[in-house]
Scaffold this motif. Structure first.
Motif, PDB file in Angstrom:
ATOM      1  N   LYS A   1     -15.778  10.344 -28.878  1.00 59.75           N
ATOM      2  CA  LYS A   1     -15.723  11.495 -27.963  1.00 59.75           C
ATOM      3  C   LYS A   1     -15.790  12.797 -28.738  1.00 59.75           C
ATOM      4  O   LYS A   1     -16.336  13.799 -28.259  1.00 59.75           O
ATOM      5  CB  LYS A   1     -14.428  11.442 -27.148  1.00 59.75           C
ATOM      6  N   ALA A   2     -15.224  12.783 -29.926  1.00 59.88           N
ATOM      7  CA  ALA A   2     -15.227  13.977 -30.774  1.00 59.88           C
ATOM      8  C   ALA A   2     -15.054  13.544 -32.217  1.00 59.88           C
ATOM      9  O   ALA A   2     -14.685  12.400 -32.510  1.00 59.88           O
ATOM     10  CB  ALA A   2     -14.102  14.932 -30.377  1.00 59.88           C
ATOM     11  N   ALA A   3     -15.342  14.480 -33.119  1.00 59.76           N
ATOM     12  CA  ALA A   3     -15.142  14.228 -34.544  1.00 59.76           C
ATOM     13  C   ALA A   3     -14.728  15.521 -35.219  1.00 59.76           C
ATOM     14  O   ALA A   3     -15.084  16.612 -34.771  1.00 59.76           O
ATOM     15  CB  ALA A   3     -16.412  13.684 -35.194  1.00 59.76           C
ATOM     16  N   SER A   4     -13.964  15.379 -36.284  1.00 57.51           N
ATOM     17  CA  SER A   4     -13.555  16.546 -37.068  1.00 57.51           C
ATOM     18  C   SER A   4     -14.183  16.468 -38.452  1.00 57.51           C
ATOM     19  O   SER A   4     -14.339  15.390 -39.030  1.00 57.51           O
ATOM     20  CB  SER A   4     -12.026  16.598 -37.195  1.00 57.51           C
ATOM     21  N   PHE A   5     -14.554  17.632 -38.968  1.00 55.85           N
ATOM     22  CA  PHE A   5     -15.089  17.764 -40.324  1.00 55.85           C
ATOM     23  C   PHE A   5     -14.280  18.825 -41.060  1.00 55.85           C
ATOM     24  O   PHE A   5     -13.774  19.771 -40.455  1.00 55.85           O
ATOM     25  CB  PHE A   5     -16.558  18.178 -40.296  1.00 55.85           C
ATOM     26  N   SER A   6     -14.174  18.662 -42.361  1.00 48.30           N
ATOM     27  CA  SER A   6     -13.432  19.611 -43.193  1.00 48.30           C
ATOM     28  C   SER A   6     -14.381  20.364 -44.110  1.00 48.30           C
ATOM     29  O   SER A   6     -15.314  19.781 -44.675  1.00 48.30           O
ATOM     30  CB  SER A   6     -12.395  18.878 -44.038  1.00 48.30           C
ATOM     31  N   PHE A   7     -14.116  21.661 -44.257  1.00 51.41           N
ATOM     32  CA  PHE A   7     -14.835  22.487 -45.220  1.00 51.41           C
ATOM     33  C   PHE A   7     -13.865  23.037 -46.271  1.00 51.41           C
ATOM     34  O   PHE A   7     -14.028  24.146 -46.776  1.00 51.41           O
ATOM     35  CB  PHE A   7     -15.556  23.637 -44.514  1.00 51.41           C
ATOM     36  N   ASN A   8     -12.851  22.238 -46.582  1.00 51.96           N
ATOM     37  CA  ASN A   8     -11.894  22.598 -47.623  1.00 51.96           C
ATOM     38  C   ASN A   8     -12.630  22.773 -48.963  1.00 51.96           C
ATOM     39  O   ASN A   8     -13.771  22.339 -49.120  1.00 51.96           O
ATOM     40  CB  ASN A   8     -10.821  21.503 -47.729  1.00 51.96           C
ATOM     41  N   GLY A   9     -11.956  23.387 -49.906  1.00 49.17           N
ATOM     42  CA  GLY A   9     -12.587  23.699 -51.176  1.00 49.17           C
ATOM     43  C   GLY A   9     -13.074  22.496 -51.957  1.00 49.17           C
ATOM     44  O   GLY A   9     -13.932  22.629 -52.831  1.00 49.17           O
ATOM     45  N   ASN A  10     -12.545  21.298 -51.670  1.00 49.97           N
ATOM     46  CA  ASN A  10     -12.945  20.115 -52.436  1.00 49.97           C
ATOM     47  C   ASN A  10     -13.963  19.243 -51.701  1.00 49.97           C
ATOM     48  O   ASN A  10     -14.318  18.175 -52.182  1.00 49.97           O
ATOM     49  CB  ASN A  10     -11.721  19.269 -52.790  1.00 49.97           C
ATOM     50  N   LYS A  11     -14.437  19.683 -50.540  1.00 52.15           N
ATOM     51  CA  LYS A  11     -15.358  18.863 -49.769  1.00 52.15           C
ATOM     52  C   LYS A  11     -16.802  19.063 -50.227  1.00 52.15           C
ATOM     53  O   LYS A  11     -17.108  19.948 -51.024  1.00 52.15           O
ATOM     54  CB  LYS A  11     -15.213  19.170 -48.277  1.00 52.15           C
ATOM     55  N   ILE A  12     -17.705  18.252 -49.663  1.00 56.56           N
ATOM     56  CA  ILE A  12     -19.081  18.235 -50.161  1.00 56.56           C
ATOM     57  C   ILE A  12     -19.780  19.565 -49.923  1.00 56.56           C
ATOM     58  O   ILE A  12     -20.615  19.998 -50.706  1.00 56.56           O
ATOM     59  CB  ILE A  12     -19.859  17.054 -49.547  1.00 56.56           C
ATOM     60  N   ILE A  13     -19.463  20.244 -48.816  1.00 56.73           N
ATOM     61  CA  ILE A  13     -19.776  21.663 -48.686  1.00 56.73           C
ATOM     62  C   ILE A  13     -18.471  22.369 -48.345  1.00 56.73           C
ATOM     63  O   ILE A  13     -17.557  21.753 -47.799  1.00 56.73           O
ATOM     64  CB  ILE A  13     -20.856  21.965 -47.628  1.00 56.73           C
ATOM     65  N   SER A  14     -18.374  23.630 -48.648  1.00 52.67           N
ATOM     66  CA  SER A  14     -17.099  24.320 -48.470  1.00 52.67           C
ATOM     67  C   SER A  14     -17.296  25.727 -47.949  1.00 52.67           C
ATOM     68  O   SER A  14     -18.256  26.417 -48.307  1.00 52.67           O
ATOM     69  CB  SER A  14     -16.340  24.382 -49.800  1.00 52.67           C
ATOM     70  N   THR A  15     -16.364  26.140 -47.102  1.00 54.98           N
ATOM     71  CA  THR A  15     -16.251  27.542 -46.713  1.00 54.98           C
ATOM     72  C   THR A  15     -15.009  28.150 -47.352  1.00 54.98           C
ATOM     73  O   THR A  15     -14.638  29.272 -47.041  1.00 54.98           O
ATOM     74  CB  THR A  15     -16.148  27.676 -45.185  1.00 54.98           C
ATOM     75  N   GLY A  16     -14.351  27.377 -48.212  1.00 55.18           N
ATOM     76  CA  GLY A  16     -13.090  27.790 -48.804  1.00 55.18           C
ATOM     77  C   GLY A  16     -11.911  27.254 -48.039  1.00 55.18           C
ATOM     78  O   GLY A  16     -10.804  27.160 -48.555  1.00 55.18           O
ATOM     79  N   GLY A  17     -12.103  26.870 -46.786  1.00 54.77           N
ATOM     80  CA  GLY A  17     -11.040  26.329 -45.943  1.00 54.77           C
ATOM     81  C   GLY A  17     -11.560  26.160 -44.527  1.00 54.77           C
ATOM     82  O   GLY A  17     -12.649  26.615 -44.184  1.00 54.77           O
ATOM     83  N   GLY A  18     -10.779  25.480 -43.714  1.00 57.61           N
ATOM     84  CA  GLY A  18     -11.178  25.303 -42.322  1.00 57.61           C
ATOM     85  C   GLY A  18     -12.085  24.111 -42.121  1.00 57.61           C
ATOM     86  O   GLY A  18     -12.281  23.288 -43.010  1.00 57.61           O
ATOM     87  N   GLY A  19     -12.661  24.020 -40.937  1.00 61.13           N
ATOM     88  CA  GLY A  19     -13.528  22.893 -40.613  1.00 61.13           C
ATOM     89  C   GLY A  19     -14.134  23.085 -39.245  1.00 61.13           C
ATOM     90  O   GLY A  19     -14.220  24.207 -38.746  1.00 61.13           O
ATOM     91  N   MET A  20     -14.565  21.990 -38.631  1.00 52.17           N
ATOM     92  CA  MET A  20     -15.163  22.083 -37.303  1.00 52.17           C
ATOM     93  C   MET A  20     -14.906  20.820 -36.507  1.00 52.17           C
ATOM     94  O   MET A  20     -14.661  19.745 -37.070  1.00 52.17           O
ATOM     95  CB  MET A  20     -16.662  22.352 -37.383  1.00 52.17           C
ATOM     96  N   ILE A  21     -14.934  20.976 -35.204  1.00 51.83           N
ATOM     97  CA  ILE A  21     -14.900  19.864 -34.274  1.00 51.83           C
ATOM     98  C   ILE A  21     -16.275  19.762 -33.641  1.00 51.83           C
ATOM     99  O   ILE A  21     -16.873  20.782 -33.284  1.00 51.83           O
ATOM    100  CB  ILE A  21     -13.839  20.080 -33.179  1.00 51.83           C
ATOM    101  N   VAL A  22     -16.790  18.550 -33.502  1.00 53.70           N
ATOM    102  CA  VAL A  22     -18.043  18.342 -32.796  1.00 53.70           C
ATOM    103  C   VAL A  22     -17.808  17.371 -31.650  1.00 53.70           C
ATOM    104  O   VAL A  22     -16.954  16.497 -31.724  1.00 53.70           O
ATOM    105  CB  VAL A  22     -19.150  17.797 -33.725  1.00 53.70           C
ATOM    106  N   SER A  23     -18.552  17.539 -30.577  1.00 53.03           N
ATOM    107  CA  SER A  23     -18.435  16.657 -29.422  1.00 53.03           C
ATOM    108  C   SER A  23     -19.687  16.771 -28.575  1.00 53.03           C
ATOM    109  O   SER A  23     -20.285  17.844 -28.473  1.00 53.03           O
ATOM    110  CB  SER A  23     -17.206  17.015 -28.576  1.00 53.03           C
TER     111      SER A  23
END
Length: 295
Positions: free
Chosen positions: A97-119
């Motif tokens: 139904k939904a998924a979460s992704f992370s853009f933390n500093g150690n992830k494959i791409i980064s915004t420096g922090g935060g993430g997104m929900i997709v649905s």
């Protein structure tokens, strides 16, 4: 946060949630009346399955989705470590139904922090956006009909994320190259088991994690962490298992005394340096120092 209690499931040989163990738990401890799946003892309703795509691999989603359909459960994918990973040709995050992704500093791409929900559920996405922006019902009067959160990503970080997404394919390719170099370097080291991609997964190897057999290698994974640290090389063990976490000490966290597959991985897992910026010579140095520690 919503009053739910986690029920933990052991993992399969590829670090992912085991659909087989999940079905065993449901069969043994739950009752299905055709509408509600409820615990035989507590009578509490089971609501959702949260498969976590760990270390850049994909969970085996087909059997999990079949269980969800059979018992009326929602699937919410934790894809924070799985951006760019494919399950049978489809990107993870597309199944529940939904998924979460992370853009933390150690992830494959980064915004420096935060993430997104997709649905793919427009109403659900609207609800998530509403709650994440303080549940504000009147932007002029600042009226709130519910308790919301300030979970928004700033526009600046979002712009960085959009630019990073344009480089995702490049980063995924580099991650797979790094995994290949490690596999070649460490294939013959006694006591080191290499990371394998599940047969259903096109993995990104977000972290390149090997398993260390202490009896054959001569040191445990955690011994290696500190030995390499003294030589300026950062490695990491796997995270504390959730059923052993003090944060869940008072929760009905499961129905098993142990989780043997997860516990074996926790004891033996060693994640090696694998940033997209690491050079082949640096990988060779890591491997050389690791080999020096072997018996």
């Amino acid at each position: 946060y919503v009053g739910a209690s986690p029920i933990f499931i052991d993992c399969d040989p590829y670090f992912q949630l085991s659909a087989q163990h999940l079905r065993e738990l449901i069969t043994r401890y739950y009752t299905w009346d055709g509408k509600v799946l409820s615990n035989k003892l507590s009578k509490r309703r089971a609501s959702a399955i949260i498969p976590t795509h760990l270390l850049g691999h994909a969970c085996d989603m087909d059997p999990l989705m079949a269980i969800a359909k059979e018992f009326g459960l929602i699937v919410i994918e934790d894809a924070c470590e799985g951006l760019g990973t494919l399950y049978k040709g489809q990107p993870v995050g597309n199944f529940g139904k939904a998924a979460s992704f992370s853009f933390n500093g150690n992830k494959i791409i980064s915004t420096g922090g935060g993430g997104m929900i997709v649905s793919s559920d427009a109403d659900f996405a609207k609800r998530c956006r509403y709650l994440s922006t303080q549940a504000k019902d009147n932007p002029i009067e600042y009226e709130h009909h519910e308790i919301g959160f300030n979970y928004r990503m700033t526009n600046v970080l979002a712009a960085i994320g959009c630019a990073q997404l344009e480089r995702l394919a490049q980063y995924v390719k580099r991650k797979r190259e790094i995994a290949g170099i490690y596999a070649d370097c460490l294939a013959a080291v006694p006591g080191i088991s290499l990371m394998e991609s599940p047969p259903w997964s096109e993995s990104t190897y977000w972290l390149y994690t090997v398993l260390v057999d202490k009896a054959r290698f001569g040191l445990s994974a955690r011994d290696i962490v500190y030995r390499l640290m003294s030589r300026g090389i950062q490695t990491r063990p796997l995270w504390q298992l959730l059923h052993l976490s003090q944060a869940f000490a008072n929760s009905p966290t499961g129905f098993r005394a142990s989780y043997p597959q997860a516990e074996a991985f926790h004891a033996q897992g060693l994640s090696l340096p694998c940033s997209v910026g690491i050079s082949p010579s640096e990988i060779q140095t890591v491997c050389a120092e690791l080999k020096k520690l072997a018996v």
